[in-house]
Each structure stands twice: as C-alpha cells, then as structure tokens.
Design a protein around this motif. Structure first.
Motif, PDB file in Angstrom:
ATOM      1  N   TYR A 123       5.076  11.356  -0.674  1.00  0.00           N
ATOM      2  CA  TYR A 123       4.724   9.964  -0.969  1.00  0.00           C
ATOM      3  C   TYR A 123       5.425   9.011   0.003  1.00  0.00           C
ATOM      4  N   VAL A 124       4.699   8.023   0.527  1.00  0.00           N
ATOM      5  CA  VAL A 124       5.283   7.077   1.486  1.00  0.00           C
ATOM      6  C   VAL A 124       4.828   5.654   1.175  1.00  0.00           C
ATOM      7  N   PRO A 125       5.750   4.731   0.903  1.00  0.00           N
ATOM      8  CA  PRO A 125       5.398   3.306   0.839  1.00  0.00           C
ATOM      9  C   PRO A 125       5.168   2.787   2.263  1.00  0.00           C
ATOM     10  N   TRP A 128      -4.299  15.230   5.393  1.00  0.00           N
ATOM     11  CA  TRP A 128      -5.013  14.187   4.669  1.00  0.00           C
ATOM     12  C   TRP A 128      -4.005  13.223   4.059  1.00  0.00           C
ATOM     13  N   ALA A 129      -4.420  11.976   3.918  1.00  0.00           N
ATOM     14  CA  ALA A 129      -3.532  10.955   3.350  1.00  0.00           C
ATOM     15  C   ALA A 129      -4.363  10.030   2.487  1.00  0.00           C
ATOM     16  N   LEU A 130      -4.061   9.995   1.207  1.00  0.00           N
ATOM     17  CA  LEU A 130      -4.743   9.094   0.291  1.00  0.00           C
ATOM     18  C   LEU A 130      -4.007   7.761   0.282  1.00  0.00           C
ATOM     19  N   PRO A 172      -3.601   0.994  -3.344  1.00  0.00           N
ATOM     20  CA  PRO A 172      -2.740  -0.163  -3.618  1.00  0.00           C
ATOM     21  C   PRO A 172      -1.628   0.232  -4.576  1.00  0.00           C
ATOM     22  N   ALA A 173      -0.423  -0.227  -4.306  1.00  0.00           N
ATOM     23  CA  ALA A 173       0.724   0.151  -5.128  1.00  0.00           C
ATOM     24  C   ALA A 173       0.496  -0.159  -6.602  1.00  0.00           C
ATOM     25  N   ALA A 174      -0.176  -1.269  -6.884  1.00  0.00           N
ATOM     26  CA  ALA A 174      -0.380  -1.684  -8.271  1.00  0.00           C
ATOM     27  C   ALA A 174      -1.296  -0.745  -9.041  1.00  0.00           C
ATOM     28  N   ARG A 175      -2.048   0.088  -8.329  1.00  0.00           N
ATOM     29  CA  ARG A 175      -2.999   0.986  -8.991  1.00  0.00           C
ATOM     30  C   ARG A 175      -2.418   2.382  -9.221  1.00  0.00           C
ATOM     31  N   LEU A 176      -1.162   2.570  -8.921  1.00  0.00           N
ATOM     32  CA  LEU A 176      -0.551   3.884  -9.090  1.00  0.00           C
ATOM     33  C   LEU A 176       0.260   3.948 -10.385  1.00  0.00           C
ATOM     34  N   THR A 185       0.851  -1.197   0.000  1.00  0.00           N
ATOM     35  CA  THR A 185       0.000   0.000   0.000  1.00  0.00           C
ATOM     36  C   THR A 185       0.879   1.238   0.000  1.00  0.00           C
ATOM     37  N   ARG A 186       0.419   2.289  -0.670  1.00  0.00           N
ATOM     38  CA  ARG A 186       1.138   3.550  -0.716  1.00  0.00           C
ATOM     39  C   ARG A 186       0.235   4.665  -0.210  1.00  0.00           C
TER      40      ARG A 186
END
Length: 412
Positions: A307-309, A254-256, A259-263, A186-187
């Motif tokens: 951005y944060v993994p 705020w933080a969106l 899933p990493a695969a959707r970015l 997740t990102r």
C-alpha cells in the motif's frame, strides 16, 4: 579541505544513494551508506519503474562499465504504446511513440526496469560500503565535520552527510524543518502476478506493446508488463561473476488507484494490514471487471501486495549550503506523473558526484560544491515536482481522473 580525500556519509540505500556511492568511490572519495532495513529485500518497495535518458545517463556516469552493461542487459523492451481501456477492456485512448531504445546508448534509453534487479546491480561491489540495520536518528556538527547518530547507539563522522532516505527523510527534517510533504488524496495498492502460460493467456494483446491504464468509475488500475531482455542470473555470470541476482521471473505489475476517502481504513491500518488483506480488498473492488482482469489479480503473489499513499514535496526557497545535503525523494518527492522520481534521484546522484569530484580535484571547498549541487538539483527537481503536480491537477474527473493521467505517463 582536509588533506586526505573527504569521506561522505549517505543515509539511505535506495537507487539514488547506491548510485552516488558508486560515483563517489570511482572519484576516489570515501563513502559509507547507512540503510535502516536489515537487508536489501526486507520489504516490497515497488516493482516496475520507467527509466529514461536522465536515469540511464546518470548510471552510465557513475557505474563501472560491466555494471552499466548489466543494467541495460536486464532492462525490459522499450514501450511503443500506452493504452487506456475501460474495465471491460474496451479501448478508450492510445498514444504511440517511437525513437526510443533500451540498448547501451543512454541518450535514447527509455524502458521499464525491475526495481529490485536494479538495486541488486547497484549493490554489486559495495559490500564493504553499505551498512544494513543502521537506523539514522539525528546529526550534529563535529568541528568542521558532521556526526550521524543511529538508533543502536553508534555514530559515524564524515565530511559530508547526504540524506537519501526517501519521502519521510529524517535528514531533511533536521536540515529543512520548514519543508513540507503534501497528501494528494489518492492511494495505490500495488501487486505482482508472475507470468506463466495461464497468465499470459489472460493478458490484453496491447499490453505487450506498452503500459495500460484501466478506468472504472472512480477507481483505476495501471498494468505494466515486465519482460527482461536477459535473465539477470545469466547476465551477471557473464558480466559480473559472483553476483547472483534473485529473480523469480517475468511478471505483470498492477496498481489499483483509489481515492483515500473510499478505502475502508486509515493509512496506518492499511499499511500494516498485510498482503492478504490488501489483495482481498483489490479482488473485491475489481469483481465486476472483465474476467481476464479479475483472474489476473486473483493469480497474484498475495504476500507481495502493498500500500502506498501518493504524496508530493512542496518546493522551498534556497537555503544556506552546509556539510549536510539531500537527494531524491528526500527533497523533491513527486507523484508518479511523467515517471520522473527515480530518474531525478539518479540524476541527483551523478550531479553530486561530479560536483564533489571537481572540488576535490581543484582543492575547492566542499560546502561551496554542495551549494552548486543544490542550486542545480533544486532547479530541475522542483521543476519536475511542479510539472507532476500540474499534470495531476489538469486532467478532469477528480482524484482518479488525475491518477489516470499519472499512470499512463509512467511509460512515456
């Protein structure tokens, strides 16, 4: 044990490293902090964090009384409610709680804190202790002592080296090369919107009562209001004259979560893309949400978007204690579940200071003191990692179902 007080080298000037520096100095132990960034505010590192009795108790133990009072004076109001809504702001679930406080009693403390304000407070009185622009590269034994080497060719020798250098810790890589950090898939893209009358009119009423999580398909957003009890500049003038905290005013964090695969891009690409690109990405993903949420994101400070993994440490078996140790995310990084990361780092700092101080007072062995610290630290630290992991994996809905669980737990 050397006849003179030992000297401790701390790699990393985050919350845990700075808290430890205060505690060690109060105990009469020499300390130097080496921070790779050129300044305290060189890059965004987060906005709203939640501290509970663990973090507040550690700060109470390590900080001078005026700085602890400054910390409590500049904290937010305690949360009374966590609310989960859909993207149209329709309430889906809520949890209410009481019995918490943001006053000076650490046992009852539970409140939001602005990370940068806290770091500025922790820097107070440490100008002669913290060395900025010092990028740690490796360490080596120097007789009974340890030598830390830095990218600029300089080095420093101490009786103990403490890695407080975060999830990518270079100290941990040398000390525990088998210790792993796992990607949770997740990102998060974090942002901040300053409060003014126009923005205040956009806020869901429930946000004033506490943390809010927005669900929308496989995306989600966390919202946290930061309204400090006292302006940091005014509080510092009263409690620590000469400290001038930089404060731009109350805001909504705020933080969106996606899933990493959707970015559209790799971690390297998105981490270096810049605030404007990330802000545009978020505005595009929330375009169909409630107009107030859309406008809230549009009004953000664009250059403060980052951005944060989401990653977590994998617990390791006990290791042989030495003149090198670690604290905080360097050893027990965890997902945002249960808001334990910052609290555990501060708890580590206080425990390390207490353990080393007792060894110095009794003429005991520093390495034995480190071993005692590591046994206790890994016990609660890895327990928090496992609990965060369990919370993340127990909720339904795939990666975003799990991140919702993390997000609303941040204020509890």
């Amino acid at each position: 044990m050397p006849e003179s007080p030992p000297h401790v080298l701390i790699v990393g000037g985050g919350l845990g490293g700075l808290c430890a520096a205060h505690g060690l100095r109060a105990a009469g132990i020499g300390v130097t902090v080496f921070e790779r960034d050129p300044s305290l505010d060189h890059r965004p590192q987060g906005y709203r964090i939640h501290l509970d009795s663990r973090g507040a108790g550690a700060l109470r133990e390590c900080l001078p009384d005026p700085l602890y009072e400054l910390f409590t004076a500049t904290s937010g109001q305690p949360s009374k409610r966590v609310t989960i809504v859909d993207e149209r702001l329709r309430e889906l679930h809520a949890v209410e709680f009481d019995g918490v406080s943001a006053d000076g009693d650490p046992a009852r403390f539970s409140a939001s804190v602005d990370r940068m304000t806290l770091r500025q407070i922790l820097m107070a009185g440490l100008d002669d202790v913290v060395r900025f622009g010092a990028e740690f590269t490796r360490y080596e034994r120097d007789g009974d002592r340890v030598r830390a080497r830095f990218a600029d060719g300089t080095s420093a020798v101490g009786d103990l080296l403490v890695g407080a250098d975060g999830i990518g810790s270079r100290v941990r890589r040398e000390l525990l090369p088998h210790a792993r950090v796992e990607d949770l898939g997740t990102r998060c893209v974090y942002g901040r919107t300053l409060l003014d009358d126009r923005v205040a009119a956009l806020l869901p009423p429930r946000l004033a009562e506490g943390f809010m999580s927005v669900r929308s398909g496989r995306d989600g957003m966390a919202l946290g209001l930061v309204r400090l009890k006292e302006d940091p500049e005014k509080a510092a003038a009263r409690l620590w004259p000469g400290l001038h905290p930089r404060w731009t005013g109350d805001y909504v964090m705020w933080a969106l979560a996606v899933p990493a695969a959707r970015l559209p891009g790799t971690d390297a690409e998105l981490s270096s893309a810049g605030g404007a690109h990330l802000h545009r990405l978020v505005t595009e993903r929330v375009a169909g949400w409630h107009p107030d949420l859309v406008r809230l994101v549009e009004a953000a400070e664009v250059d403060q978007t980052f951005y944060v993994p989401i990653r977590t440490s994998v617990p390791v078996d006990p290791w042989e204690p030495s003149a090198v140790t670690v604290l905080g995310d360097a050893i027990h990084a965890m997902s945002p579940a249960q808001g334990s990361g910052a609290n555990c780092a501060l708890l580590d700092a206080a425990l390390l200071c207490r353990t080393l101080s007792a060894a110095v007072a009794t003429g005991g062995s520093l390495v034995e003191a480190v071993g005692a610290y590591e046994r206790r630290m890994t016990e609660y630290g890895f327990a928090a990692v496992r609990a965060s992991r369990k919370a993340a994996s127990s909720s339904g809905g795939g990666p975003l179902g799990r991140i919702f669980q993390w997000l609303w737990r941040l204020s509890h």
